[in-house]
Design an enzyme around this catalytic site. Structure first.
Site, short mmCIF file in Angstrom:
data_model
loop_
_atom_site.label_atom_id
_atom_site.label_comp_id
_atom_site.label_asym_id
_atom_site.label_seq_id
_atom_site.Cartn_x
_atom_site.Cartn_y
_atom_site.Cartn_z
N HIS A 43 0.73 -1.18 -0.17
CA HIS A 43 -0.07 -0.07 0.09
C HIS A 43 0.81 1.37 -0.15
CE1 HIS A 43 -3.66 -2.59 1.68
NE2 HIS A 43 -3.64 -2.30 0.47
N HIS A 77 -0.50 -9.97 1.78
CA HIS A 77 -1.79 -10.00 2.44
C HIS A 77 -2.62 -11.23 2.48
CE1 HIS A 77 -1.58 -5.80 1.36
NE2 HIS A 77 -1.87 -5.46 2.68
N HIS A 127 -10.60 -4.69 3.30
CA HIS A 127 -9.10 -4.90 3.33
C HIS A 127 -8.60 -6.40 2.90
CE1 HIS A 127 -4.91 -5.38 4.65
NE2 HIS A 127 -4.99 -3.70 5.05
N GLU A 129 -6.31 -8.40 3.59
CA GLU A 129 -6.13 -9.49 4.50
C GLU A 129 -7.20 -9.95 4.83
OE1 GLU A 129 -4.45 -10.05 9.02
OE2 GLU A 129 -3.36 -8.52 7.80
N CYS A 193 0.56 -9.32 14.40
CA CYS A 193 1.81 -9.18 14.11
C CYS A 193 2.66 -8.54 15.18
CB CYS A 193 2.42 -8.97 12.84
SG CYS A 193 4.07 -8.84 12.45
N SER A 222 -3.35 1.50 6.14
CA SER A 222 -4.35 1.17 7.23
C SER A 222 -3.27 1.27 8.25
CB SER A 222 -5.32 0.52 7.32
OG SER A 222 -4.97 -1.03 6.86
N ASN A 223 -2.21 0.71 8.18
CA ASN A 223 -1.06 0.61 9.30
C ASN A 223 -0.43 2.03 9.42
OD1 ASN A 223 2.17 0.29 9.01
ND2 ASN A 223 1.24 -0.70 10.72
N SER A 265 4.56 -0.35 5.23
CA SER A 265 4.64 -0.52 3.93
C SER A 265 5.38 0.75 3.25
CB SER A 265 3.29 -0.49 3.29
OG SER A 265 2.33 0.75 4.04
#
Length: 281
Positions: A43, A77, A127, A129, A193, A222-223, A265
Site C-alpha cells: 500500500h 496480505h 481490506h 487481508e 504481528c 491502514s497501518n 509499507s
C-alpha cells in the site's frame, strides 16, 4: 539553508512480509521481464510505480478470471481459497508471497470455523487481508472495525475473537475486556504481528526526541494511518507526506531536529529521499 538535523527511524520501513514479497517480485521480474500481481503489492503508490517500471502488472479479480497459463504473484496480505481454485481452473502458476503470520492466522480461523464456532474478526472492511480471512469461513464470520459496530450485532453468548494482523494490541484487548465485562464468554486469539504492533511503542519513543516529525506513508495504508496517529498523539508537530513533493518548507525553522519515520509499507528509499529534501531546504 535551514540546516535541519534529520534522522531516519531505524525501526521504520518494510516488515519482513513485505520484504519477502518484493524480493520475490524483483527476482521474477529480472528472470521473466514481467509479472502479474493480484492487487497492489504494497500500500504505497511510489513503490508500486517503481516496480511497474520494471514490468509488474497490477491486476484485479476480473482480469485474473480471464488470464490463462500465466504467473501471478499473491502479495503478503494473503488470499481466500476461491483465488487458488480459480488459478487451478485457469492453469495459472501462483507465486505465493503470503506473509507467514497471515497464513498461520488463516489456518487458525479455518480450524475454528470447522468446529462451528461463531467467529468475529476485528479488522477493516474490504481490506485484502480481511477478505482472505473471511474466505476461510465461507464469508460467514462477522467483521467489525470498532466496539460500537460489534455491539450493534446480536451477539452469541460465546464469541471466538480474531484480529487482522496489523491492528493495535491495546484495542484488541480493550474489546475483549469490554465483552467479558458485559458477560460474554470470549475465546480471544491474539494473532497480531508483533513486528507491527511493537512499532507503536518504538514510535512513541522516537517521536518524543525531535522538534518535528515527518511521517512517510502511502495514503491507502491502514497501518500508516494508525502509526501516524501514534506519532501525532506523542508529538503534535507531526506531518504526513506520501511523497517528497508534499513537504512544505514553512513547517520547519532553522536548526530544528527532524525525525523521519513510516509505515510497514513505506520503502526506505522513499524515507531517504525525504531526508535529502529536508537537508537541502
Amino acid at each position: 539553508m535551514r540546516q535541519l538535523q534529520v534522522t531516519i527511524d531505524a525501526n521504520s520501513g518494510f516488515c519482513f512480509g513485505v520484504i519477502y514479497a518484493i524480493q520475490m517480485a524483483e527476482d521474477l521480474l529480472e528472470e521473466r521481464g514481467y509479472l502479474y500481481c493480484l492487487g497492489d503489492i504494497v500500500h504505497n503508490d511510489e513503490e508500486v510505480e517503481r516496480l511497474q517500471k520494471k514490468g509488474l502488472r497490477i491486476i484485479n479479480y476480473d482480469v485474473l478470471q480471464g488470464l490463462r497459463d500465466e504467473h501471478v504473484l499473491i502479495r503478503a496480505h494473503g488470499e481466500p481459497p476461491s483465488t487458488y481454485q480459480m488459478a487451478m481452473q485457469n492453469n495459472l502458476t501462483l507465486i505465493d508471497a503470503s506473509c507467514p503470520v497471515v497464513l498461520k492466522l488463516q489456518n487458525r480461523i479455518k480450524t475454528s470455523f470447522d468446529k462451528k464456532e461463531q467467529i468475529f474478526i476485528y479488522g477493516k472492511h474490504g481490506h485484502a487481508e480481511v477478505l482472505g480471512l473471511l474466505g476461510q469461513t465461507s464469508n460467514e464470520a462477522v467483521v467489525f472495525e470498532n466496539l460500537d459496530e460489534l455491539l450493534r450485532h446480536e451477539l452469541p453468548q460465546n464469541i471466538t475473537l480474531y484480529s487482522q494482523t496489523t491492528k493495535s494490541t491495546n484495542s484488541f484487548y480493550n474489546i475483549k475486556n469490554e465483552l467479558e465485562t458485559r458477560g460474554y464468554g470470549v475465546d480471544a486469539n491474539d494473532t497480531i504481528c508483533r513486528q507491527v504492533s511493537n512499532r507503536d511503542k518504538e514510535l512513541r519513543l522516537f517521536a518524543q526526541k525531535y522538534d518535528k516529525i515527518v511521517f512517510v506513508s502511502g495514503t491507502k495504508s491502514s497501518n500508516g494511518k494508525v502509526l501516524y496517529q501514534v506519532c501525532k498523539d506523542t508529538n503534535p508537530n507531526t506531518y504526513f507526506v506520501s511523497k517528497v513533493e508534499e513537504i512544505q518548507p514553512d513547517w520547519f525553522a532553522d536548526g530544528e531536529t527532524v525525525g523521519i519515520c513510516g509505515a510497514t509499507s513505506t520503502p526506505m528509499w522513499l524515507m531517504e529521499q525525504v531526508r535529502d529534501a529536508l537537508q537541502a531546504l
